[in-house]
Design a protein around this motif. Structure first.
Motif, short mmCIF file in Angstrom:
data_model
loop_
_atom_site.label_atom_id
_atom_site.label_comp_id
_atom_site.label_asym_id
_atom_site.label_seq_id
_atom_site.Cartn_x
_atom_site.Cartn_y
_atom_site.Cartn_z
N SER A 31 0.84 -1.19 0.00
CA SER A 31 0.00 0.00 0.00
C SER A 31 0.88 1.25 0.00
CB SER A 31 -0.89 -0.01 1.25
OG SER A 31 -1.35 1.28 1.56
N ASN A 34 0.62 2.95 3.36
CA ASN A 34 1.37 2.30 4.43
C ASN A 34 2.87 2.56 4.29
OD1 ASN A 34 -1.00 1.29 5.49
ND2 ASN A 34 -0.71 -0.77 4.70
N GLN A 37 3.72 6.07 5.34
CA GLN A 37 3.71 6.21 6.80
C GLN A 37 4.95 5.56 7.42
OE1 GLN A 37 1.70 7.91 8.74
NE2 GLN A 37 2.57 7.20 10.66
N GLU A 88 5.64 -4.61 3.18
CA GLU A 88 5.51 -3.18 3.46
C GLU A 88 6.82 -2.62 4.02
OE1 GLU A 88 2.92 -1.37 2.65
OE2 GLU A 88 1.17 -2.68 2.68
N LYS A 165 -4.37 -4.85 4.23
CA LYS A 165 -3.76 -3.51 4.10
C LYS A 165 -4.26 -2.59 5.20
CE LYS A 165 -2.93 -3.66 -0.81
NZ LYS A 165 -3.16 -3.14 -2.12
N ASN A 169 -2.19 -0.87 8.24
CA ASN A 169 -2.35 0.56 8.47
C ASN A 169 -2.74 0.84 9.91
OD1 ASN A 169 -4.18 3.19 8.39
ND2 ASN A 169 -2.73 3.28 6.68
N ASN A 173 -0.30 2.88 12.51
CA ASN A 173 -0.86 4.14 13.01
C ASN A 173 -1.34 4.03 14.45
OD1 ASN A 173 -0.71 6.16 10.80
ND2 ASN A 173 -1.78 4.53 9.70
#
Length: 183
Positions: A31, A34, A37, A88, A165, A169, A173
């Motif tokens: 993603s 992701n 971030q 990721e 995903k 995330n 987060n």
């Protein structure tokens, strides 16, 4: 005669609703959100250890008693989630197999519902770090269902990867994620 027609109609409707064969979920693709971030943690290197599960080696869910929804390579849900997380981290340039900071996970729940008006995947995991910190994340992601079983189960299968995903995330987060990856 009326009973035969009613019975025949019922069988046709039932066959439309409850027939099919296995459907594979899609392979995981990273993603952009992701990865973006995760790049905020530039300079941190993370290894990913084993992921366990409350229900080990589970790799499929039954959809409407008709279709079996399975992972793309027949891997367990815990392996699918681990591989997704590693993908990721690699894309964000944070993964390092030699790092002393290792995170592991336990997949506590993978549940899929294809009920009309209430179709969703729910995944719960606990992520632990070698620094002694841990976080628990529960992700629930709705997706569109359908009256016809084949369509509903296809929707269920195609919505699994986006749910993972969302899970990742939610992990990255989480308010305690920075502490989880601090040395």
């Amino acid at each position: 005669m009326k009973k035969i027609i009613t019975l025949s109609s019922s069988l046709v409707v039932a066959s439309l609703l409850f027939t099919g064969c296995g459907i594979k979920t899609s392979e995981y693709n990273v993603s952009a959100e992701n990865v973006s971030q995760l790049r905020n943690y530039d300079g941190i290197k993370i290894n990913v250890g084993e992921f366990s599960a409350t229900t080990p080696n589970e790799k499929s869910k039954l959809c409407r008693l008709a279709e079996t929804i399975t992972t793309p390579k027949g891997e367990s849900f815990e392996q699918y989630i681990k591989d997704a997380f590693v993908s990721e981290l690699k894309m964000a340039n944070l993964f390092d197999k030699a790092s002393n900071l290792t995170i592991t996970g336990n997949v506590e729940k993978v549940y899929g519902s294809s009920v009309i008006g209430n179709a969703y995947w729910e995944v719960s995991v606990t992520i632990k770090s070698t620094n002694g910190k841990s976080i628990k994340v529960d992700t629930k992601r709705d997706y569109p269902s359908a009256f016809i079983a084949n369509t509903a189960c296809n929707n269920m299968a195609t919505s699994f990867s986006p749910t993972i995903k969302q899970l990742i995330n939610d992990i990255i987060n989480h308010k305690d994620f920075p502490a989880l990856i601090a040395k």
